[in-house]
Motif scaffolding. Structure first.
Motif, mmCIF file in Angstrom:
data_model
loop_
_atom_site.group_PDB
_atom_site.id
_atom_site.type_symbol
_atom_site.label_atom_id
_atom_site.label_comp_id
_atom_site.label_asym_id
_atom_site.label_seq_id
_atom_site.Cartn_x
_atom_site.Cartn_y
_atom_site.Cartn_z
ATOM 1 N N LEU A 1 36.460 41.323 50.187
ATOM 2 C CA LEU A 1 37.634 41.240 51.048
ATOM 3 C C LEU A 1 38.863 41.560 50.201
ATOM 4 O O LEU A 1 38.900 41.222 49.008
ATOM 5 N N TRP A 2 39.844 42.186 50.835
ATOM 6 C CA TRP A 2 41.110 42.447 50.156
ATOM 7 C C TRP A 2 42.224 41.673 50.860
ATOM 8 O O TRP A 2 42.216 41.506 52.075
ATOM 9 N N PHE A 3 43.174 41.206 50.046
ATOM 10 C CA PHE A 3 44.338 40.488 50.582
ATOM 11 C C PHE A 3 45.613 41.163 50.072
ATOM 12 O O PHE A 3 45.723 41.477 48.881
ATOM 13 N N ARG A 4 46.538 41.411 51.002
ATOM 14 C CA ARG A 4 47.856 41.916 50.627
ATOM 15 C C ARG A 4 48.898 40.895 51.067
ATOM 16 O O ARG A 4 48.967 40.541 52.249
ATOM 17 N N GLU B 1 36.340 28.152 52.627
ATOM 18 C CA GLU B 1 35.546 27.046 52.089
ATOM 19 C C GLU B 1 35.846 26.839 50.608
ATOM 20 O O GLU B 1 35.944 25.706 50.126
ATOM 21 N N ALA B 2 35.999 27.953 49.870
ATOM 22 C CA ALA B 2 36.322 27.840 48.450
ATOM 23 C C ALA B 2 37.712 27.257 48.241
ATOM 24 O O ALA B 2 37.951 26.537 47.262
ATOM 25 N N ALA B 3 38.637 27.514 49.181
ATOM 26 C CA ALA B 3 40.001 27.004 49.047
ATOM 27 C C ALA B 3 40.119 25.543 49.436
ATOM 28 O O ALA B 3 40.983 24.821 48.942
ATOM 29 N N ASN C 1 33.674 34.333 41.003
ATOM 30 C CA ASN C 1 34.794 33.825 40.202
ATOM 31 C C ASN C 1 36.104 34.507 40.602
ATOM 32 O O ASN C 1 36.213 35.730 40.629
ATOM 33 N N ALA C 2 37.107 33.707 40.944
ATOM 34 C CA ALA C 2 38.430 34.228 41.330
ATOM 35 C C ALA C 2 39.489 33.236 40.876
ATOM 36 O O ALA C 2 39.220 32.030 40.708
ATOM 37 N N ASP C 3 40.674 33.739 40.669
ATOM 38 C CA ASP C 3 41.782 32.889 40.238
ATOM 39 C C ASP C 3 42.139 31.910 41.356
ATOM 40 O O ASP C 3 42.361 32.318 42.502
ATOM 41 N N PRO C 4 42.196 30.596 41.069
ATOM 42 C CA PRO C 4 42.542 29.616 42.106
ATOM 43 C C PRO C 4 43.874 29.914 42.776
ATOM 44 O O PRO C 4 44.033 29.667 43.978
ATOM 45 N N ARG D 1 46.697 31.753 47.810
ATOM 46 C CA ARG D 1 47.577 32.669 48.527
ATOM 47 C C ARG D 1 46.916 33.195 49.815
ATOM 48 O O ARG D 1 47.557 33.320 50.864
ATOM 49 N N ALA D 2 45.612 33.525 49.720
ATOM 50 C CA ALA D 2 44.924 34.143 50.856
ATOM 51 C C ALA D 2 44.351 33.126 51.828
ATOM 52 O O ALA D 2 44.008 33.475 52.968
#
Length: 737
Positions: free
Chosen positions: A544-547, A497-499, A471-474, A479-480
């Motif tokens: 994974l991390w996104f900045r 794939e989720a995006a 679960n992640a904010d759409p 953004r990533a």
């Protein structure tokens, strides 16, 4: 296989001229080993059973210069360890003398031998089918004449000779498969199922010729060739299954890179066959290539996908000083490795050897049938001889006495015993096939009925085998996503794939072993490891991390989703009296999560292929009979060493080859159904054995007392085979409990 034997001179235990080509120079086939020993791999022909293994290994153990010998019955590969004074030519002469000619081992020769055996069985089956059908054209009118139909003696004799002309040559040709095996068994001082079958067929033909010459009524040319036709069906199916099972080790070694890029002292790069790589060589491995041999990184950074070896879904970062194993996939960076092992000593090669050593198994029911055959030969044939002698001493004419003795052997011919197991296995395999389960080994079906513990691999068996974004904010995903779409990393692909479909970040650059970055008008974006983007480390998690360009951090967690159908599997197995455990190569957190969802308290994580084999050995030492269920390369050795093995249909070819049964990956509940069917098949087989024993106890004495004539004997023999076949077919009606 050589069927003749000549004793060597007393002065030398081995005849110097025993084998053609045995005096050739074999030094090129010797591989140096530890402690001054050298290894010679040979392809042995003619070995088919445990007695063959015992004799070959025993004879070589007594041969001067031989340290040890180990024969793999499945592949025909004989590994001989020689002392420095050992002579490989002497080994070949020993094998030739005892009737097992050998040649230097070559995978192509193995395939050729398997193909040749398959062609021989197919030809024998075709000839037997032709003979059975055409012999009956002439024998049916003869049998009809016994029930009052108009058929004169001359016409009957003509029909009998016509049946002999078709059936006898076909029976002799098709029966050579059994005759050779029976002769070999008798030379070894034992009796297998082929001995009574061969004696029954030969005697049936001889009695039939006698009756034809004497213008008698009873001939059985059609019965002899029909029996061979039915038995050859089972023999050909067994060959096909064994041939497919033998390919597991070959499938493993096929995953090795065929060649390697070796760097010379001057830095020049040359492509060489993998067999020429030696420890100490410097190798170059580009992104997208597999690690050719075990080695240590000298220069470069990258991420290595070990999923095919360990089942771990998260790629591992490597840098100078980190060891890499053969078969793993280099994902991102250019690496220079220092080889630590030759190709034959790599991780993949060691797994292949584990597979070969675990592949030798034998059907319990076939062993039981062979033991019954060993009793059958002295008991029944002694009874036949006594029948003739007693009848002759009582004044019965010699011809009648011979017919009465032949009737004893015909009525007790082990047709029902020979068909008891194959008929059940075919019926059980057909029933499971309709449920999507492929049975690759009849012996495996028997062992499945004996299993009392199930060991599961996690990734791809209980889970779907690929990471999914939790679960992640759409808005965060959006953004990533542009950076994720530019990467080939498994976790980045799952994020993309989720995006869904969308733009790709322009100017994206992959940083080996770290992640991917792209510069925008407002700043630098990064997607990858925590340290790469400047985030705090969060422990044992798949993430994974996104900045973003403004420096904001976003964390994405991934997990390999549990198959919904697997949730109740442990409970279903427990109701059948089986315990369960999980043996996984994945990280602890992922394994614990799946074990908790399934209610399996016994689990282990981070296991290597050897670790899984050791875990199975521990269970075996505790008296458990383990069903191993796995799908990855790291499971192949465990699948081969387990009491019985199953693999999902999505598994690697090597895993499917090592397994006894293959089930639909989306339906793990089929594992419990297969166990039910296997247990039902065991009951049917034991019922068939009991019937075959009862039949012979009744029919044998009746024939000895003259209460059964040859015609009734033939009907009874065929009827006994029909009974065991119909009993086996009960499995097709759903008699699984």
């Amino acid at each position: 296989m050589a069927l003749t034997h000549r004793d060597p001179p007393a002065s030398d235990p081995i005849s110097d001229d025993a084998a053609d080509g045995a005096d050739a120079d074999l030094s090129a086939y010797l591989t140096p080993g530890a402690s001054g020993l050298s290894r010679l791999d040979l392809l042995v022909s003619g070995a088919h059973c445990a007695a063959c293994i015992s004799r070959i290994e025993g004879e070589l153990a007594d041969t001067p210069g031989v340290a040890s010998a180990r024969l793999n019955l499945s592949t025909g590969r004989l590994a001989v360890s020689l002392h420095p004074d050992g002579d490989p030519r002497r080994v070949l002469r020993v094998l030739e003398r005892i009737g097992y000619p050998a040649s230097p081992y070559d995978p192509g020769s193995v395939r050729e031998a398997q193909d040749r055996e398959g062609r021989e069985l197919a030809m024998a089956l075709a000839v037997a089918g032709f003979g059975a059908g055409n012999a009956m054209i002439f024998s049916v009118p003869v049998w009809a004449g016994l029930f009052g139909q108009e058929l004169g003696p001359a016409t009957r004799t003509f029909m009998q000779w016509a049946s002999a002309g078709v059936g006898a040559p076909c029976a002799v040709f098709a029966g050579m498969v059994f005759f050779r095996s029976a002769w070999k068994a008798l030379r070894a001082g034992r009796a297998n199922m082929d001995v009574p079958i061969s004696i029954g067929v030969i005697l049936t033909l001889l009695v039939s010729f006698q009756e034809t010459l004497l213008m008698g009524r009873d001939t059985y040319f059609d019965a002899a060739v029909t029996l061979l036709f039915l038995l050859l069906i089972g023999r050909w199916m067994d060959h096909a299954l064994r041939r497919r099972a033998r390919s597991a080790a070959a499938d493993l070694l096929a995953l090795q890179a065929p060649s390697a890029s070796i760097l010379g002292e001057d830095g020049a790069e040359r492509r060489s066959p993998l067999r020429l790589v030696r420890p100490g060589d410097r190798l170059r491995v580009r992104p997208g290539e597999r690690i050719p041999v075990d080695g240590v990184v000298e220069t470069g950074e990258s991420e290595i996908d070990y999923a095919i070896l360990t089942g771990e879904t998260t790629p591992q970062a490597v840098h100078p000083g980190v060891a890499c194993r053969a078969g793993a996939l280099n994902l991102s960076g250019l690496l220079t490795l220092k080889a630590e092992a030759a190709s034959e000593d790599s991780t993949l090669a060691r797994i292949a050897r584990l597979v070969e050593s675990g592949a030798q198994s034998r059907s319990t029911y076939v062993q039981l049938a062979d033991k019954a055959a060993a009793l059958y030969v002295p008991v029944v044939h002694t009874a036949g001889a006594l029948t003739f002698l007693i009848a002759w001493m009582l004044g019965i004419p010699a011809r009648e006495a011979v017919l009465r003795a032949a009737t004893v052997l015909i009525v007790t011919c082990p047709c029902a015993l020979g068909l008891a197991v194959p008929a059940v296995q075919v019926a059980a395999a057909s029933r499971l096939f309709r449920r999507g389960v492929l049975v690759k080994s009849g012996a495996g079906l028997e062992r499945l009925a004996e299993a009392d513990h199930v060991a599961f691999d996690k990734t791809g068996v209980l889970t779907e085998g690929r990471p999914r974004l939790l679960n992640a904010d759409p808005a965060d995903i959006a953004r990533a996503a542009p950076l994720a779409r530019a990467s080939s990393h498994p976790l980045a692909r799952a994020l993309a794939e989720a995006a869904g479909e969308g733009p790709v970040a322009p100017g994206a650059v992959e940083v080996a072993g770290q992640g991917i970055e792209a510069r925008t008008g407002t700043g630098l974006m990064r997607l990858g490891r925590a340290a790469f983007v400047g985030a705090p480390l969060s422990g044992n998690q798949t993430e994974l991390w996104f900045r973003d360009a403004d420096g904001a951090l976003f964390r994405f967690s991934f997990a390999d989703a549990l198959r919904p159908e697997a949730v109740g599997l442990a409970g279903a197995l427990a109701r059948r009296g089986l315990s369960a455990s999980i043996l996984s190569g994945d990280v602890e957190a992922a394994t614990l999560r799946v074990a908790g969802r399934m209610g399996i308290p016994d689990w282990r994580s981070g296991l290597t292929p050897q670790g899984k084999v050791e875990a199975l050995d521990a269970l075996k030492a505790a008296g458990r009979r383990v069903l191993m269920v796995g799908d990855g390369l790291n499971d192949v050795a465990a699948l081969s060493h387990a009491h019985v093995a199953m693999a999902p249909g999505t598994a690697l070819d090597a895993s499917q080859s090592a397994a006894d049964l293959v089930y639909p990956a989306d339906h793990p509940e089929r594992i419990a159904e297969a166990i039910d069917t296997a247990r039902a098949a065991r009951r049917r087989a034991m019922e068939n054995f009991a019937f075959a024993a009862l039949y012979n106890l009744v029919a044998g004495p009746a024939a000895m007392m003259g209460l059964v004539n040859p015609f009734v004997a033939a009907l009874a023999m065929s009827g006994s085979s029909l009974v065991v076949t119909l009993n086996a077919l009960r499995l097709l009606k759903g008699g699984g409990r």
